[in-house]
Design a protein around this motif. Structure first.
Motif, mmCIF file in Angstrom:
data_model
loop_
_atom_site.group_PDB
_atom_site.id
_atom_site.type_symbol
_atom_site.label_atom_id
_atom_site.label_comp_id
_atom_site.label_asym_id
_atom_site.label_seq_id
_atom_site.Cartn_x
_atom_site.Cartn_y
_atom_site.Cartn_z
ATOM 1 N N LYS A 262 -5.898 18.386 -8.148
ATOM 2 C CA LYS A 262 -5.992 19.849 -8.030
ATOM 3 C C LYS A 262 -5.451 20.298 -6.672
ATOM 4 N N GLY A 263 -5.945 19.679 -5.605
ATOM 5 C CA GLY A 263 -5.568 20.100 -4.253
ATOM 6 C C GLY A 263 -4.093 19.875 -3.936
ATOM 7 N N HIS B 127 0.658 14.757 -6.439
ATOM 8 C CA HIS B 127 -0.058 13.925 -7.392
ATOM 9 C C HIS B 127 0.869 13.507 -8.533
ATOM 10 N N SER B 128 1.619 14.453 -9.074
ATOM 11 C CA SER B 128 2.458 14.085 -10.217
ATOM 12 C C SER B 128 3.605 13.179 -9.782
ATOM 13 N N LYS B 129 4.076 13.364 -8.543
ATOM 14 C CA LYS B 129 5.126 12.457 -8.058
ATOM 15 C C LYS B 129 4.588 11.029 -7.928
ATOM 16 N N LEU B 130 3.373 10.921 -7.447
ATOM 17 C CA LEU B 130 2.785 9.586 -7.308
ATOM 18 C C LEU B 130 2.515 8.943 -8.663
ATOM 19 N N PHE C 291 0.859 -1.189 0.000
ATOM 20 C CA PHE C 291 0.000 0.000 0.000
ATOM 21 C C PHE C 291 0.892 1.234 0.000
ATOM 22 N N LEU C 292 0.600 2.164 -0.888
ATOM 23 C CA LEU C 292 1.403 3.382 -0.969
ATOM 24 C C LEU C 292 0.523 4.614 -0.823
ATOM 25 N N GLY C 293 1.059 5.621 -0.146
ATOM 26 C CA GLY C 293 0.347 6.893 -0.061
ATOM 27 C C GLY C 293 1.321 7.984 0.323
ATOM 28 N N ARG C 294 0.882 9.205 0.235
ATOM 29 C CA ARG C 294 1.704 10.332 0.685
ATOM 30 C C ARG C 294 0.830 11.283 1.471
ATOM 31 N N HIS C 295 1.491 12.113 2.310
ATOM 32 C CA HIS C 295 0.750 13.108 3.096
ATOM 33 C C HIS C 295 -0.324 12.334 3.881
ATOM 34 N N GLU D 68 -8.082 12.024 -14.604
ATOM 35 C CA GLU D 68 -7.803 11.322 -15.869
ATOM 36 C C GLU D 68 -6.334 10.925 -16.010
ATOM 37 N N THR D 69 -5.437 11.745 -15.408
ATOM 38 C CA THR D 69 -3.996 11.481 -15.570
ATOM 39 C C THR D 69 -3.581 10.110 -15.059
ATOM 40 N N VAL D 70 -4.277 9.657 -14.025
ATOM 41 C CA VAL D 70 -3.832 8.420 -13.390
ATOM 42 C C VAL D 70 -4.385 7.177 -14.097
#
Ligand code: M6R
Length: 368
Positions: free
Chosen positions: A280-281, A286-289, A225-229, A312-314
């Motif tokens: 957006k937030g 987001h782009s790093k992930l 499982f991966l996440g940030r913040h 959509e990017t993901v």
């Protein structure tokens, strides 16, 4: 009793909007946040110069989530610590330290002993608890009850979401006392919390889809499982759910740590669940992930992505995609945890395990 559900946990997952609404109810009156039992004066609350959150298991994860909000709102340093470790070192505590003890049962021995230790050192202790009159609130200076209702499933679900909401109320109460937030800002944060039961209700409409995904990965040996913040503690919570219910090796990582070791674990077919921040937030994260996911996908991992609706990017990097509604960043754990609970329950169920009573575990751990 299970309200037509195969097991209590599924019923309790579905009760989460109500658990949140009940936990928030009555805590914002005449423009102010109010706690339940406050035997700490307003002046003492203003004098707080450091916060500790102490807890075990899922309650500990709720503290990790709250650290982001409490530091942001109050500008106070917040340390989150496992109750079982806390008193065996020599934590720096005094009258101006606020210790928040989070416990669903209110009877967890490690947390209770940590509370006693903190009070001996003259710290002020505030309990966040789901059980009226339990030992931890009885021995604390202030109490904020979560109103999740009785939680029968050993794996915490609705109590965890309610703990996050209650911890946030503690943060807002501190911000209000210290004046780090204007009254209208506190009111706005509270209103955003109040909108969360509806957002969680929306996530519940994805339960069937998540169960299907779970069945497709149920014979895996391990899941990462991966996440940030705030998504990082959500990843830890997702991994804990899977360990306790499905007896699988599961680990949560901060995605930024991938290259510092965990990426070596990635192999063909390994399911990796990624909790995405809002495009957006939290655009930078987001782009790093997104680049993390493309790397692990290139190494053959099977990516299961929890992302904001319309992200959509993901999409090209998600072998499986579960969408959650767009909510303010600090509130994201309240929506993104839900699919992870369902995933763990369904994997366990397809392996034939007793979801409400997993092996070797007790609902409340009353010995150290
Ligand atoms: O009753 P508590 O909140 O103090 O319990 C703490 C942990 O034992 C508990 O959260 C445990 O980790 C759950 N089984 C997690 O699902």
């Amino acid at each position: 009793e299970k309200g037509g559900h195969e097991y209590f946990m599924l019923k309790e997952i579905e009760e989460q909007p109500e658990a949140l609404a009940n936990t928030l109810r009555g805590h914002f009156e005449a423009g102010r946040i109010i706690l339940d039992e406050q035997r700490i004066s307003d002046q003492d609350l203003r004098d707080v110069d450091k916060v500790f959150v102490i807890a075990c298991g899922s309650a500990y994860h709720s503290g990790l989530v709250a650290k982001y909000a409490i530091e942001h709102w109050t500008r106070l340093p917040v340390e989150v610590e496992l109750a079982s470790e806390f008193r065996y070192r020599d934590p720096v505590l005094d009258r101006d330290t606020l210790v928040v003890a989070v416990s669903q049962s209110g009877e967890t021995a490690d947390t209770l002993e940590a509370v006693r230790h903190a009070r001996e050192q003259k710290a002020r202790v505030l309990a966040v608890c789901n059980t009226n009159g339990a030992q931890i609130p009885r021995e604390s200076d202030a109490v904020l009850y979560t109103h999740a209702g009785p939680e029968i499933g050993v794996a915490s679900t609705k109590a965890f979401l309610a703990q996050i909401a209650a911890n946030y109320l503690v943060g807002l109460a501190l911000a209000q006392a210290r004046g780090t937030k204007y009254p209208d800002e506190v009111a706005r944060e509270f209103a955003e919390l109040e909108a969360m039961p509806a957002a969680v209700q929306k996530v519940l409409s994805t339960v069937e889809q998540t169960r299907e995904i779970a069945r497709r990965i149920s014979d895996s040996r391990a899941v990462l499982f991966l996440g940030r913040h705030v998504g990082f503690p959500v990843a830890l919570e997702g991994a804990l759910k899977l360990k306790e219910l499905a007896y699988m090796h599961a680990e949560g990582f901060a995605a930024g740590e991938l290259k510092h070791g965990p990426i070596a674990l990635i192999e063909e077919g390994l399911p990796v669940v990624v909790v995405m921040p809002s495009p957006k937030g939290r655009a930078v994260l987001h782009s790093k992930l997104v680049s993390n996911i493309s790397e692990i996908q290139a190494r053959g991992a099977r990516t299961i992505v929890i992302a904001e609706e319309g992200d959509e990017t993901v999409r090209p990097f998600a072998d499986e995609l579960i969408e959650v509604p767009a909510v303010p960043t600090l509130l994201q754990p309240l929506v993104s945890t839900v699919p992870l609970q369902v995933l763990a329950a369904e994997i366990a169920s397809s392996r034939g395990y007793d979801i409400d009573k997993p092996r070797n575990l007790a609902k409340s751990v009353t010995v150290e």
